[in-house]
Design a protein around this motif. Structure first.
Motif, short mmCIF file in Angstrom:
data_model
loop_
_atom_site.label_atom_id
_atom_site.label_comp_id
_atom_site.label_asym_id
_atom_site.label_seq_id
_atom_site.Cartn_x
_atom_site.Cartn_y
_atom_site.Cartn_z
N GLN B 93 1.03 -1.21 0.03
CA GLN B 93 0.14 0.06 -0.11
C GLN B 93 0.93 1.22 0.14
O GLN B 93 0.70 2.08 -0.64
CB GLN B 93 -1.03 0.30 1.16
CG GLN B 93 -1.86 1.28 1.34
CD GLN B 93 -2.96 1.21 2.39
OE1 GLN B 93 -2.80 0.19 3.24
NE2 GLN B 93 -3.46 2.08 2.61
N LYS B 159 4.78 4.95 -8.04
CA LYS B 159 5.29 3.82 -7.10
C LYS B 159 4.41 2.74 -7.42
O LYS B 159 4.91 1.55 -7.43
CB LYS B 159 5.20 4.27 -5.83
CG LYS B 159 6.24 5.36 -5.34
CD LYS B 159 6.12 5.64 -3.83
CE LYS B 159 7.25 6.89 -3.51
NZ LYS B 159 7.13 7.41 -2.17
N LYS B 160 3.03 3.04 -7.53
CA LYS B 160 2.18 1.90 -7.57
C LYS B 160 2.31 1.04 -8.86
O LYS B 160 2.50 -0.09 -9.16
CB LYS B 160 0.80 2.46 -7.68
CG LYS B 160 0.45 2.95 -6.35
CD LYS B 160 0.34 1.92 -5.04
CE LYS B 160 0.09 2.71 -3.88
NZ LYS B 160 -1.31 2.94 -3.68
N GLU B 163 5.20 -1.17 -8.70
CA GLU B 163 5.07 -2.44 -7.85
C GLU B 163 4.62 -3.48 -8.82
O GLU B 163 4.83 -4.62 -8.72
CB GLU B 163 4.06 -2.14 -6.70
CG GLU B 163 4.37 -1.38 -5.50
CD GLU B 163 5.23 -1.75 -4.76
OE1 GLU B 163 6.46 -1.39 -4.60
OE2 GLU B 163 4.98 -2.92 -3.78
N THR B 180 -3.38 -1.09 -4.77
CA THR B 180 -2.68 -0.34 -5.95
C THR B 180 -3.33 0.48 -6.79
O THR B 180 -2.76 1.40 -7.29
CB THR B 180 -2.38 -1.75 -6.60
OG1 THR B 180 -1.62 -2.69 -5.85
CG2 THR B 180 -1.36 -1.25 -7.78
N ASP B 181 -4.79 0.61 -6.61
CA ASP B 181 -5.49 1.42 -7.48
C ASP B 181 -5.45 2.72 -6.58
O ASP B 181 -5.76 3.71 -7.40
CB ASP B 181 -6.77 0.92 -7.65
CG ASP B 181 -7.58 0.84 -6.15
OD1 ASP B 181 -6.97 0.34 -5.33
OD2 ASP B 181 -8.98 0.58 -6.39
#
Ligand code: ATP
Ligand code: MG
Lengths: 434, 256
Positions: B93, B159-160, B163, B180-181
């Motif tokens: 997160q 950043k997301k 990942e 992630t959203d």
């Protein structure tokens, strides 16, 4: 008396050093040597009560009777290949003696003289600068070096030199503990520019004591990248001193690294003599096992509008001890000084220790001085993240440690050296946490 | 896609966990089969991230009860890196920044570690570069991000995406995507969702923690779970998310 055994007292150790081989020289240098020896006798080893030495435990050094180097060890290029920087202008010294056959001066063309110091003693330039900056009347190790050094490097920069100049000081493998004296003198003329790498290395095996002294003179508008690498063998002792005099509008960028030796100390003293001088000091000590590494820096802002930006990092694992003392002195006349110093430290084990001592002495109002120090551990969040990507604890810790060091290493403007240092770090870390 | 005959990847029974002496997870049950897409929703602080991190082996949390197995293996007997090697992936997160470690170096290190684990050849930097150039297309990321330190100075959305790039490279069997959203703009959400969809197959599964129905329009869940007070209190199909969107969580809590 010739003490070759271990477990000497402090006094015996010093006596033994005073018995070093006398190097024949004449004229001006002989006078300096005699004077230096007299001062060495008076000064003796520094007391731990001395403020500059109170964190530095030299007791391991005192146990040894260091012998003068009496025979020239013949090494081949293969012996030292791992430390060579491709394309560099190179002087090599083995146990303090100049090794012409290992040196490479074919690229030292216009704009720079790179030679053995002993070969240049007749040079007016050498005579007028040698010994003028190194404090051989105040510091016993500098005094010993000044009396006993056999040879050293002479680098005289009169133009723009693109190739790095490597001064490689190699300790050979010896049966007895030996005292090795390394000496360097670098003079950069106005509007000239060079990159000098002082590199201290040792072949594996045996105990030795490197005593290194360097003098650097930057004339007005001169620029120097000065990289100092201490990657001595693991049982070595290393005590170094470097004095820099910086002229008007000169730019001095230094990186000093301490990876090797059982006990090491490096003192860097910079005097900004001319106004508008600028300096960037980066430092890194990486120690493990029972290593001790001490870095002392002092910057004297003695002229107006000087600038100094300093970042020093220590990484200590197992039972190692790293020390950083950084003094910034802003003198009365140094109006408009701009100084930033930061000390960032990484403790990798409960038994390791880091002492950091930023010191500011300001005798002037019109200045901007900032300093700060932090001591931390490996970031737990980053560690978990890396493990969650499949890396073992050890791999993850090494990666993070390497990353912490990389901030210093990566700024060195010699890619081949950066690569070789990264390898050195990873090797040293292989030994960490064991 | 639900196929009751497909292999069980993750089986969690009555999982309890605490942090700093406070019990957060109070008996979670969840079964995830290969090919399935699960969504976990629930109010702030209900334990969704805790559950995700416990599955990944975060050291701050202590498991105090229950079981969890991954492909039949006791999850809690494995170190975090062993879980990763077994095929569990957690998209954080709050992704951490790692100054001094380049994105590409980390990806290669992680990838090669898994290759070795699977008995496959490691890739050298050149070979790996070919692979990574393919993978960044999945998340439509600019190649310049590869040379930068991991997440350092990345925007929240970048950043997301990063990942998901890691997920694409590591090709896990079970991906747990913790919000992630959140923080993605509308285009980025679509790109990330498309990326995740392209990675899904009948052999792997994804568990998405999310607050928003919008994500579920792109990645359609087979199951929607509601977590509350450290338990999964309701499980339904994708229409449960729509209902939550319309009614909030209160009606569920009142019913519980
Ligand atoms: N390391 C910790 N220390 C103390 N309390 C914690 C810790 N981790 C989680 N908690 C507590 O556990 C509870 C659940 O947190 P968690 O992060 O799992 O919630 P979440 O469902 O992911 O919430 P959100 O939707 O806001 O992300 C919270 O009350 C939180 O404060
Ligand atoms: Mg959360």
């Amino acid at each position: 008396m010739n003490l070759t055994q271990k477990n000497l007292t402090r006094e015996q150790c010093f006596e033994q050093l005073l018995l070093g081989k006398t190097v024949k020289s004449t004229g001006w240098l002989e006078n300096i040597r005699v004077e230096a020896l007299a001062h060495a006798r008076i000064l003796n080893f520094p007391s731990v009560r001395h403020d500059d030495w109170r964190f530095t435990d030299l007791s391991q050094l005192y146990l040894h009777g260091f012998q003068p180097v009496d025979s020239f060890a013949r090494l081949t290029l293969d012996d030292i290949r791992q430390w060579l920087i491709p394309g560099a202008i190179r002087l090599v010294f083995v146990d303090g003696c100049y090794a012409a056959e290992l040196s490479d001066l074919k690229h030292a063309g216009a704009g720079v003289v790179v030679t053995s110091l002993a070969e240049r003693l007749g040079d007016r330039q050498v005579e007028s600068s040698f010994g003028r900056y190194a404090p051989y009347k105040q510091d016993a190790f500098v005094a010993l070096n000044t009396n006993f050094f056999e040879d050293g490097s002479w680098v005289h920069v009169t133009g723009e030199v693109a190739r790095p100049i490597q001064l490689l000081h190699v300790a050979s493998k010896r049966e007895v503990s030996s005292a090795i004296y390394s000496r360097n003198m670098v003079v950069v003329e106005p509007f000239s520019r060079a990159t000098v790498i002082e590199d201290y290395v040792g072949l594996e095996g045996g105990t030795y004591f490197t005593n290194a002294v360097t003098e650097v003179v930057l004339k007005n508008d001169a620029q120097l990248q000065h990289i100092r690498v201490q990657r001595e063998d693991k049982d070595a002792f290393h005590i170094g001193h470097c004095t820099v005099e910086a002229g008007k509008n000169s730019v001095y960028a230094a990186t000093s690294l301490a990876f090797g030796a059982r006990v090491s100390r490096h003192a860097l003293h910079i005097v900004q003599q001319g106004e508008g001088a600028e300096m960037h000091l980066n430092g890194l000590a990486l120690v493990a096992g029972r290593q001790i590494a001490d870095t002392h820096t002092q910057v004297d802002h003695a002229a107006p509008r000087g600038k100094s930006i300093q970042l020093h990092k220590c990484i200590a694992d197992s039972s190692a001890h790293a020390i950083f003392s950084g003094k910034i002195i802003v003198h009365t006349g140094a109006a408009g000084t701009d100084s930033v110093q930061s000390s960032r430290n990484l403790l990798l084990s409960d038994k390791a220790r880091i002492d950091t001592q930023p010191q500011l002495e300001i005798f002037n109002d019109d200045v901007s001085c900032k300093h700060g120090a932090t001591i931390g551990q490996i970031d737990a969040g980053a560690l978990f993240f890396l493990k969650s990507r499949g890396l073992t604890e050890e791999r993850a810790r090494n990666l993070l440690t390497h990353a912490f060091a990389a901030e210093i290493i990566d700024k060195i403007p010699v890619p081949a050296l950066v690569e070789s240092l990264s390898k050195t770090i990873l090797e040293r870390m292989g030994g960490l946490s064991t | 896609m639900i196929n009751k005959a497909s292999k069980v990847l993750l089986e969690v029974k009555n999982l309890k966990a605490e942090v700093g002496g406070v019990e957060i997870l109070k008996g979670v049950d969840l079964t995830v089969r290969a090919g399935e897409v699960h969504a976990i929703m629930g109010i702030n602080g209900s334990g969704k991230s805790t559950f995700s991190k416990v599955l990944a082996g975060h050291p701050d949390y202590t498991v105090t009860g229950g079981q969890a197995s991954f492909e039949g293996q006791d999850l809690f007997s494995l170190e975090p890196e062993q879980r990763a090697r077994a095929g569990i992936f957690l998209a954080f997160q709050y992704p951490v920044e790692i100054p001094g470690v380049s994105n590409s170096a980390l990806l290669r290190l992680a990838y090669n570690t898994l290759q070795t684990e699977r008995g496959l050849e490691e890739l050298d930097p050149l070979e790996f570069d070919d692979l990574i150039q393919e993978k960044i297309k999945v998340v439509e990321m600019d190649p310049s991000f590869l040379g930068r330190s991991v997440n350092e100075g990345f925007s929240g959305g970048e950043k997301k995406r990063n990942e998901i790039l890691q997920m694409a490279v590591l090709a896990p069997k079970l991906a747990i995507l913790d919000e992630t959203d959140s923080g993605l703009d509308i285009d980025a959400l679509r790109i990330v969702a498309k990326g995740v969809n392209s990675l899904l197959s009948s052999d792997n599964a994804v568990v998405m923690v999310t607050h928003y129905q919008r994500l579920l329009n792109y990645i359609v869940p087979d199951y929607v779970h509601v977590m509350d007070g450290g338990r999964i209190v309701r499980t339904g199909g994708k229409e449960l998310a729509l209902e939550l969107e319309a009614r909030g969580y209160d009606w569920l809590r009142a019913a519980a």
